[in-house]
Design a protein around this motif. Structure first.
Motif, mmCIF file in Angstrom:
data_model
loop_
_atom_site.group_PDB
_atom_site.id
_atom_site.type_symbol
_atom_site.label_atom_id
_atom_site.label_comp_id
_atom_site.label_asym_id
_atom_site.label_seq_id
_atom_site.Cartn_x
_atom_site.Cartn_y
_atom_site.Cartn_z
ATOM 1 N N ARG A 162 1.544 3.803 -3.630
ATOM 2 C CA ARG A 162 0.970 2.939 -2.609
ATOM 3 C C ARG A 162 -0.360 2.324 -3.030
ATOM 4 O O ARG A 162 -1.051 1.703 -2.232
ATOM 5 C CB ARG A 162 0.799 3.729 -1.297
ATOM 6 C CG ARG A 162 2.121 4.159 -0.670
ATOM 7 C CD ARG A 162 2.941 2.964 -0.255
ATOM 8 N NE ARG A 162 4.256 3.314 0.288
ATOM 9 C CZ ARG A 162 5.386 3.281 -0.398
ATOM 10 N NH1 ARG A 162 5.375 2.935 -1.685
ATOM 11 N NH2 ARG A 162 6.528 3.584 0.159
ATOM 12 N N ARG A 163 -0.709 2.490 -4.281
ATOM 13 C CA ARG A 163 -1.941 1.902 -4.808
ATOM 14 C C ARG A 163 -1.767 1.615 -6.293
ATOM 15 O O ARG A 163 -1.314 2.473 -7.061
ATOM 16 C CB ARG A 163 -3.105 2.865 -4.607
ATOM 17 C CG ARG A 163 -4.365 2.572 -5.403
ATOM 18 C CD ARG A 163 -5.180 1.441 -4.844
ATOM 19 N NE ARG A 163 -5.396 1.558 -3.428
ATOM 20 C CZ ARG A 163 -5.892 0.573 -2.668
ATOM 21 N NH1 ARG A 163 -6.203 -0.575 -3.219
ATOM 22 N NH2 ARG A 163 -6.059 0.747 -1.365
ATOM 23 N N GLY A 187 0.930 -9.461 -5.581
ATOM 24 C CA GLY A 187 0.863 -9.205 -4.143
ATOM 25 C C GLY A 187 2.035 -9.794 -3.383
ATOM 26 O O GLY A 187 2.474 -9.232 -2.372
ATOM 27 N N ARG A 194 -0.947 -1.443 -2.181
ATOM 28 C CA ARG A 194 -2.097 -2.333 -2.258
ATOM 29 C C ARG A 194 -2.660 -2.340 -3.676
ATOM 30 O O ARG A 194 -2.302 -1.511 -4.504
ATOM 31 C CB ARG A 194 -3.153 -1.940 -1.229
ATOM 32 C CG ARG A 194 -2.633 -2.055 0.200
ATOM 33 C CD ARG A 194 -3.725 -2.272 1.216
ATOM 34 N NE ARG A 194 -3.165 -2.427 2.551
ATOM 35 C CZ ARG A 194 -2.812 -3.591 3.076
ATOM 36 N NH1 ARG A 194 -2.957 -4.700 2.363
ATOM 37 N NH2 ARG A 194 -2.326 -3.658 4.296
ATOM 38 N N GLU A 214 -7.006 -11.069 0.117
ATOM 39 C CA GLU A 214 -6.638 -10.004 1.059
ATOM 40 C C GLU A 214 -5.205 -10.152 1.569
ATOM 41 O O GLU A 214 -4.483 -9.155 1.681
ATOM 42 C CB GLU A 214 -7.619 -9.959 2.227
ATOM 43 C CG GLU A 214 -7.356 -8.817 3.195
ATOM 44 C CD GLU A 214 -8.359 -8.783 4.328
ATOM 45 O OE1 GLU A 214 -8.249 -7.878 5.186
ATOM 46 O OE2 GLU A 214 -9.251 -9.656 4.374
ATOM 47 N N ARG A 217 -2.659 -8.407 -0.625
ATOM 48 C CA ARG A 217 -2.733 -6.955 -0.771
ATOM 49 C C ARG A 217 -3.848 -6.480 -1.715
ATOM 50 O O ARG A 217 -3.872 -5.324 -2.118
ATOM 51 C CB ARG A 217 -1.369 -6.373 -1.194
ATOM 52 C CG ARG A 217 -0.185 -6.929 -0.418
ATOM 53 C CD ARG A 217 1.080 -6.173 -0.648
ATOM 54 N NE ARG A 217 1.065 -4.894 0.058
ATOM 55 C CZ ARG A 217 1.327 -4.748 1.372
ATOM 56 N NH1 ARG A 217 1.624 -5.784 2.115
ATOM 57 N NH2 ARG A 217 1.291 -3.547 1.917
ATOM 58 N N ASP A 219 -7.521 -5.292 -1.938
ATOM 59 C CA ASP A 219 -8.551 -4.838 -1.009
ATOM 60 C C ASP A 219 -9.754 -4.187 -1.696
ATOM 61 O O ASP A 219 -10.680 -3.735 -1.033
ATOM 62 C CB ASP A 219 -7.960 -3.862 0.016
ATOM 63 C CG ASP A 219 -7.403 -2.595 -0.621
ATOM 64 O OD1 ASP A 219 -7.537 -2.428 -1.852
ATOM 65 O OD2 ASP A 219 -6.828 -1.753 0.111
ATOM 66 N N ALA A 265 -2.418 1.969 1.868
ATOM 67 C CA ALA A 265 -1.492 0.841 2.000
ATOM 68 C C ALA A 265 -1.236 0.483 3.442
ATOM 69 O O ALA A 265 -0.643 -0.555 3.728
ATOM 70 C CB ALA A 265 -0.170 1.174 1.303
#
Length: 266
Positions: A162-163, A187, A194, A214, A217, A219, A265
């Motif tokens: 998730r990252r 993204g 993210r 943003e 995704r 951040d 995420a």
């Protein structure tokens, strides 16, 4: 709001930066990475990104130094470089690392990523994608793989990642600006994970460009050379110009480790 994450790259126990990942083009910025971590903490850093360059090339590791950083500052530390087994992950978590970044292992042993996430959770295990011209590179960026960066990301996302920390190697350490188009492309393909951008940031204008991503995704951003070379006007009001004399025990007003929730995420 884009989260700015200072980078601390460690080689031979010292804080260094490489140009486009080349170990032959190294600049030593600080002899003591622990003091460097304290300096970023004084300047209100909320998270630190540490890379063990020796471990990335299979030439030993700097876990003692990393452990000292974790014990000294009160913010989360994420660590990458040479993390290729569950034992490596466990060893880093044991010395106080908040989350680890898997790079080479994600390409060569994708099942390890699945197992690591099942054991430690997606907030403690993230994947670093280091690419040149869209091709993923491994072993401290020294070897090509023929693997497409977007395809790798999609496979990792299906495995629960998730990252992503995405580094454009051709931009890293160059101050030439981030690869905005690549972050936008990545993204658009992701559905849950993210992105933490890395590579090329030269100053405030680049942060504004990344802030606009943003919806794609992005951040957070990892910054190295631009911070070390005092490229941001606000640093004039901090202590970088007199770093040898600053009180490194007087931390800023940033939330303590137990109060910080790193970007997720969701």
């Amino acid at each position: 709001m884009l989260l700015v994450i200072p980078a601390i790259d460690i080689r031979g126990g010292r804080c260094v930066r490489l140009y486009q990942g080349s170990y032959e083009r190294e600049t030593v910025y600080f002899d003591d990475p622990v003091k460097m971590a304290c300096l970023w903490r004084v300047q209100n850093a909320r998270v630190l990104h540490v890379v063990d360059l020796d471990a990335a090339r299979g030439q030993g590791h700097n876990r003692e130094v990393i452990g000292a950083i974790c014990r000294t500052v009160d913010i989360p530390i994420q660590v990458g470089g040479g993390v290729r087994t569950l034992e490596d992950i466990e060893a880093l978590l044991q010395v106080g690392v908040y989350r680890v970044v898997l790079g080479t292992a994600a390409v060569r042993e994708p099942e390890l990523v699945s197992e690591a996430i099942a054991r430690y959770g997606c907030s403690r295990v993230v994947v670093g994608i280091d690419a040149r011209d869209g091709e993923v590179r491994v072993q401290g960026w020294t070897e090509g793989t023929g693997v497409d960066a977007v395809e790798l990301a999609l496979d990792m996302e299906r495995r629960g990642v998730r990252r992503f920390v995405y580094t454009d190697i051709s931009r890293d350490g160059t101050l030439e600006g981030p690869n905005v188009e690549m972050y936008r492309t990545l993204g658009l393909h992701l559905k849950k994970a993210r992105i933490t951008a890395s590579g090329g940031v030269s100053g405030y204008r680049d942060l504004m460009r990344l802030q606009e991503l943003e919806p794609y995704r992005v951040d957070s951003v990892i910054i190295g050379r631009a911070l070390y070379e005092n490229r941001f006007p606000c640093q004039q009001f901090w202590c970088w110009h007199d770093k040898e004399n600053v009180d490194l025990t007087r931390f800023s007003t940033a939330p303590l480790k137990r109060e910080i929730k790193l970007p997720t995420a969701e």
